[in-house]
Scaffold this active site. Sequence first.
Site, PDB file in Angstrom:
ATOM      1  N   CYS A 124       0.877  -1.166   0.000  1.00 42.90           N
ATOM      2  CA  CYS A 124       0.000   0.000   0.000  1.00 42.90           C
ATOM      3  C   CYS A 124       0.915   1.216   0.000  1.00 42.90           C
ATOM      4  O   CYS A 124       1.468   1.600   1.017  1.00 42.90           O
ATOM      5  CB  CYS A 124      -0.869   0.001   1.255  1.00 42.90           C
ATOM      6  SG  CYS A 124      -1.900   1.458   1.404  1.00 42.90           S
ATOM      7  N   LEU A 125       1.131   1.763  -1.155  1.00 42.28           N
ATOM      8  CA  LEU A 125       2.062   2.880  -1.272  1.00 42.28           C
ATOM      9  C   LEU A 125       1.404   3.945  -2.134  1.00 42.28           C
ATOM     10  O   LEU A 125       1.167   3.744  -3.316  1.00 42.28           O
ATOM     11  CB  LEU A 125       3.370   2.392  -1.898  1.00 42.28           C
ATOM     12  CG  LEU A 125       4.514   3.375  -2.015  1.00 42.28           C
ATOM     13  CD1 LEU A 125       4.871   3.974  -0.665  1.00 42.28           C
ATOM     14  CD2 LEU A 125       5.742   2.683  -2.587  1.00 42.28           C
TER      15      LEU A 125
END
Length: 184
Positions: free
Chosen positions: A85-86
């Site tokens: 999750c970036l």
Amino acid sequence: MSSPSKRREMDLMKLMMSDYKVEMVNDGMQEFFVEFRGPTESIYQGGVWKVRVELPDAYPYKSPSIGFINKIYHPNVDEMSGSVCLDVINQTWSPMFDLVNVFEVFLPQLLLYPNPSDPLNGEAAALMMRDRPAYEQKVKEFCDKYAKPEDAGITPEDKSSDEEELSEDEDDSGDEDIVGKPDP
């Protein structure tokens, strides 16, 4: 601007030229694995991960899909799937970015500055906010248990000669006592 397939080819070559070990999946350039090492002077230092990269047909206009193959304990990485999750990769991706940015900037920044308020691993996020020393200890345990070179698929012959000498010195299997010392 060049076509997406030319850009994909250029970015992949640039990544390979940047001393990253890249392992292609099949014959195409859309899916591959990259050896990623934890940032120095971080709780992830010494960890080695195999990271799966999948480039969409619309790359570089659409972001690559990134996931850790071997386990990592981090609030923004799903513990089961390894999905990352970036924000930069998932939402604010721009064709100005390339694959080297992912491995030299985005992933190191993710490990250095986790965001527990946007977690994929709720347990890691909660522990980080509640008890930072316990969180850091668990990260180190995961590194020791799941992020050794062999966990990332790196074979001993892939190591540098310095690393091989160290591992031979550390390897005290006791075989010398059984077979005796080698002749000089």
